[in-house]
Design a protein around this motif. Structure first.
Motif, PDB file in Angstrom:
ATOM      1  N   THR A  11    -146.564  45.699  28.320  1.00  0.00           N
ATOM      2  CA  THR A  11    -145.506  46.433  29.028  1.00  0.00           C
ATOM      3  C   THR A  11    -144.709  45.531  29.965  1.00  0.00           C
ATOM      4  OG1 THR A  11    -146.970  47.041  30.855  1.00  0.00           O
ATOM      5  CG2 THR A  11    -146.861  48.565  28.975  1.00  0.00           C
ATOM      6  N   MET A  49    -143.003  52.724  29.570  1.00  0.00           N
ATOM      7  CA  MET A  49    -142.575  51.445  29.008  1.00  0.00           C
ATOM      8  C   MET A  49    -141.265  51.016  29.665  1.00  0.00           C
ATOM      9  SD  MET A  49    -143.116  48.930  26.992  1.00  0.00           S
ATOM     10  CE  MET A  49    -144.430  49.588  25.967  1.00  0.00           C
ATOM     11  N   ILE A  51    -137.740  49.270  30.207  1.00  0.00           N
ATOM     12  CA  ILE A  51    -136.710  49.008  29.210  1.00  0.00           C
ATOM     13  C   ILE A  51    -136.692  47.534  28.811  1.00  0.00           C
ATOM     14  CG2 ILE A  51    -134.941  48.668  30.971  1.00  0.00           C
ATOM     15  CD1 ILE A  51    -134.527  50.193  27.417  1.00  0.00           C
ATOM     16  N   PHE A  54    -139.354  47.122  26.234  1.00  0.00           N
ATOM     17  CA  PHE A  54    -138.954  47.844  25.019  1.00  0.00           C
ATOM     18  C   PHE A  54    -137.945  47.030  24.210  1.00  0.00           C
ATOM     19  CE2 PHE A  54    -135.897  50.610  22.842  1.00  0.00           C
ATOM     20  CZ  PHE A  54    -136.745  51.277  21.975  1.00  0.00           C
ATOM     21  N   ASN A  55    -137.024  46.362  24.913  1.00  0.00           N
ATOM     22  CA  ASN A  55    -136.018  45.560  24.214  1.00  0.00           C
ATOM     23  C   ASN A  55    -136.629  44.361  23.497  1.00  0.00           C
ATOM     24  OD1 ASN A  55    -133.940  47.245  25.047  1.00  0.00           O
ATOM     25  ND2 ASN A  55    -133.464  46.021  26.869  1.00  0.00           N
ATOM     26  N   GLY A  58    -139.716  46.878  20.992  1.00  0.00           N
ATOM     27  CA  GLY A  58    -139.278  48.143  20.399  1.00  0.00           C
ATOM     28  C   GLY A  58    -140.322  49.240  20.401  1.00  0.00           C
ATOM     29  N   SER A  60    -141.903  52.320  22.116  1.00  0.00           N
ATOM     30  CA  SER A  60    -141.494  53.281  23.142  1.00  0.00           C
ATOM     31  C   SER A  60    -142.701  53.988  23.760  1.00  0.00           C
ATOM     32  CB  SER A  60    -140.561  54.329  22.542  1.00  0.00           C
ATOM     33  OG  SER A  60    -141.264  55.127  21.607  1.00  0.00           O
ATOM     34  N   THR A  61    -142.469  54.593  24.927  1.00  0.00           N
ATOM     35  CA  THR A  61    -143.503  55.391  25.583  1.00  0.00           C
ATOM     36  C   THR A  61    -143.936  56.543  24.681  1.00  0.00           C
ATOM     37  OG1 THR A  61    -142.570  54.845  27.747  1.00  0.00           O
ATOM     38  CG2 THR A  61    -144.044  56.758  27.635  1.00  0.00           C
ATOM     39  N   TYR A 149    -137.791  42.220  15.965  1.00  0.00           N
ATOM     40  CA  TYR A 149    -138.501  42.463  17.223  1.00  0.00           C
ATOM     41  C   TYR A 149    -139.765  41.619  17.220  1.00  0.00           C
ATOM     42  CZ  TYR A 149    -135.776  46.648  18.555  1.00  0.00           C
ATOM     43  OH  TYR A 149    -134.788  47.509  18.928  1.00  0.00           O
TER      44      TYR A 149
END
Length: 227
Positions: A11, A49, A51, A54-55, A58, A60-61, A149
């Protein structure tokens, strides 16, 4: 020799300040070559998560909320890696995160000396050159086009190829000769059995040979030596 190529996604970058592991990917090597056995697991970090993370990967929560927690997967994970050396790109990061998760569960942590850091190997071999996984894939012409990713299993698979190249690479032309039954089979031919021929010359063959020798102006060398 068994080794495990390992990668994680998280995270964030601070394992001691609340960031958690969200994905683990492992590839089994035997004598530096992938066996085809892998371990892959998404993990519920039990938090949101950011951002920024995530970027990168990829994940997500929402997606991770349906995955098992680290406490639920730690047994199968440790069973897979056993006590094998761990091949990791930037080992301090991944081992630090895994040890933070193990510490939360009151479990024994992974010794730092157990890790083989491919960043260190790359910098020793190519001083001053970029040592990221993408840079090493480009250097060794390893196809990483599927890496839109970061993904733990994909990155571990790419790292397994990079690790082999850092050790010197494959030598496909170096093929050992077959041995044992394999060798016997490769040289076997199906031929009819023939009785051995007698090796003693016939009298007429001896006479013909003597007549042939008389045609020389000088006697043959072996006759000179015997005389």
């Amino acid at each position: 020799m068994r080794e495990i190529v390992l990668d994680t996604e998280t995270t964030g970058i601070d394992a001691l300040n609340g960031d958690r592991v969200v994905e683990i990917g492992c590839v089994e090597l035997m004598n530096h070559v992938a066996t085809g056995r892998t371990y892959h697991q998404y993990i519920n970090p039990e938090r949101d998560m950011p951002i920024e993370a995530f970027n990168v990967h990829g994940l997500s929560t929402e997606f991770l909320s349906g995955q098992p927690t680290f406490a639920e997967i730690v047994g199968p994970f440790l069973d897979f890696i056993q006590d094998s050396p761990l091949v990791i790109h930037n080992a301090t990061f991944d081992v630090g995160f895994l040890n933070a998760e193990l510490t939360r569960l009151g479990m024994r942590t992974l010794p730092a000396a157990r890790a083989i850091d491919t960043v260190v190997l790359a910098r020793r071999r190519f001083p001053g050159a970029p040592a990221s996984l993408d840079a090493l894939c480009r250097r060794f012409e390893i196809d990483n086009s599927a890496r839109s990713y970061h993904g733990a299993l994909l990155d571990a698979q790419l790292l397994a190829e990079v690790y082999l190249e850092l050790l010197g690479g494959r030598q496909p032309d170096l093929v050992l000769a077959p041995t044992g039954a394999q060798a016997a089979a490769s040289f076997r031919t199906d031929r009819p059995r023939r009785e051995p021929r007698p090796h003693a010359p016939l009298p007429e063959e001896l006479e013909a040979h003597e007549a042939f020798l008389k045609g020389f102006k000088t006697p043959p060398l072996w006759q000179t030596r015997s005389s």
